[in-house]
Enzyme design. Structure first.
Site, PDB file in Angstrom:
ATOM      1  N   ASP A  72     -77.695  57.268 146.708  1.00  0.00           N
ATOM      2  CA  ASP A  72     -76.429  58.018 146.658  1.00  0.00           C
ATOM      3  C   ASP A  72     -76.735  59.519 146.619  1.00  0.00           C
ATOM      4  O   ASP A  72     -77.864  59.932 146.866  1.00  0.00           O
ATOM      5  CB  ASP A  72     -75.623  57.563 145.422  1.00  0.00           C
TER       6      ASP A  72
ATOM      7  N   GLU B   7     -66.443  52.361 146.637  1.00  0.00           N
ATOM      8  CA  GLU B   7     -67.211  52.804 145.463  1.00  0.00           C
ATOM      9  C   GLU B   7     -66.432  53.822 144.651  1.00  0.00           C
ATOM     10  O   GLU B   7     -66.401  53.780 143.429  1.00  0.00           O
ATOM     11  CB  GLU B   7     -68.548  53.404 145.928  1.00  0.00           C
TER      12      GLU B   7
ATOM     13  N   HIS C 288     -67.141  65.865 146.619  1.00  0.00           N
ATOM     14  CA  HIS C 288     -65.706  65.618 146.416  1.00  0.00           C
ATOM     15  C   HIS C 288     -64.882  66.869 146.767  1.00  0.00           C
ATOM     16  O   HIS C 288     -63.917  67.206 146.068  1.00  0.00           O
ATOM     17  CB  HIS C 288     -65.409  65.153 144.982  1.00  0.00           C
TER      18      HIS C 288
ATOM     19  N   HIS D 169     -72.842  53.610 149.429  1.00  0.00           N
ATOM     20  CA  HIS D 169     -71.414  53.402 149.716  1.00  0.00           C
ATOM     21  C   HIS D 169     -70.961  54.182 150.948  1.00  0.00           C
ATOM     22  O   HIS D 169     -71.434  55.281 151.221  1.00  0.00           O
ATOM     23  CB  HIS D 169     -70.533  53.688 148.500  1.00  0.00           C
TER      24      HIS D 169
HETATM   25 ZN    ZN Z   1     -71.333  58.649 145.677  1.00  0.00          ZN
END
Ligand code: ZN
Length: 343
Positions: A223, A200, A314, A59
């Site tokens: 990923d 995603e 994140h 993604h």
């Molecule tokens: Zn990811």
């Protein structure tokens, strides 16, 4: 690979606003295979022809924010786009990606000098926070519009020769692995689709439409996964660490995400062992990849996952290791080379 990661990490691509990343991926994949951008905004590279057909998915999007409204004093209220912990937000440097120009700004933070005791103990809620452009209301309104995406404003940096920090390693690392696999791939008997997917982080959306269109026999998500080995994460939470090899997914989100095809999982382990590639087995308690929707497409698609460990995903800065990326490329290529062993 490092140069491409730097470029992709510094590019902005909040979910649904991946244009800058998409342009880079079209150019990069275009050097090694045919490329199209589908109706949903996914970049689809294709090498080879006929069966079997395999889809590799990485993604392009990253977590971020969106302008919700501009208040009477010119401060910006925002919503979150993707999984973000509110407590990391105060004091962050961000970039508002307006059509007119990119505007640097700060998520406001009350200095400790003025905080009452109960305030400093209070849990941070993003709804109470605001973004400060330093401009007055009129100036802000001239540039910023409701709906403008907002990204972390972090710059890629080397920590040592093989360890880097930067934003959006989830999943620009997967994008780099995808490009590198297509670059090195030769003589595949069948079709490899290299798909750089959109959206995603907000529900695995691009992968869903791309898998339906391509109808592959097999799929792999490329990923990132959460690396432990830091003082706050113990081994019962995760045994995955930086530098110990690509992570072969054994389950996502305690079974709510992808449960890999046993055949693919075993084949990935076999490929790693026989090609002398270090690997780690990764059981995800929470979190999923594109493979979680790909494997439920049409009548079901045999799928698996190869992820690179990264710390602090994140957040404004992640840390990852080049060796893990290199070994993920090797493992993916080994798997493709031996694809006929699956049938
Ligand atoms: Zn990811």
């Amino acid at each position: 690979m490092k140069q491409l990661l730097e470029k992709l990490s510094n590019a902005y691509g909040v979910s649904g606003y991946e244009d800058e990343v998409r342009d880079i991926m079209v150019k990069q994949l275009g050097k090694y295979c045919e490329v199209e951008v589908d109706k949903f905004g996914n970049v689809i590279g294709k090498k080879g022809s006929g069966n079997p057909k395999i889809m590799l998915a990485a993604h392009m999007d990253e977590v971020g924010f969106l302008v919700k409204h501009i208040d009477e004093n010119g401060f910006i209220r925002f919503i979150k786009m993707g999984g973000l912990e509110d407590q990391i937000l105060p004091g962050l440097s961000v970039k508002i990606l307006s059509e007119k120009r990119q505007l640097p700004a700060v998520i406001g933070y009350k200095p400790p000098h003025l905080m009452k005791e109960e305030e400093s103990k209070k849990k941070v809620k993003y709804e109470d926070l605001f973004i400060d452009t330093g401009l007055d209301k009129e100036e802000t309104q001239k540039i910023v519009q409701v709906g403008d995406p907002i990204s972390f404003d972090s710059k890629f940096a080397d920590l040592d020769k093989a360890t880097f920090m930067g934003k959006a390693f989830d999943n620009r690392i997967g994008c780099v692995v995808l490009v590198e696999v297509m670059k090195r791939l030769t003589g595949f008997k069948g079709t490899v689709y290299a798909v750089a997917t959109t959206q995603e982080e907000l529900g695995l959306k691009g992968a869903r439409t791309a898998a339906f269109k391509l109808d592959p026999d097999y799929a792999l998500a490329l990923d990132t996964t959460i690396a432990g080995g830091t003082p706050d994460i113990n081994k019962t939470e995760t045994t995955i660490e930086l530098g110990k090899g690509p992570c072969i997914t054994v389950v996502e989100s305690s079974g709510r995400g992808m449960i890999p095809s046993p055949k693919i999982k075993k084949q990935l382990i076999k490929c790693a062992k026989e090609a002398d590639i270090p690997y780690q087995l990764d059981a995800w308690k929470e979190g999923m990849t594109d493979a979680a929707v790909i494997y439920m497409t049409r009548e079901g698609i045999s799928s698996g996952g190869i992820c690179v460990a990264a710390r602090y995903i994140h957040s404004p800065y992640s840390i990852a290791n080049l060796k893990d990326m290199e070994n993920s490329v090797k493992l993916t290529l080994e798997f493709l080379k031996r694809i006929n062993e699956l049938s």
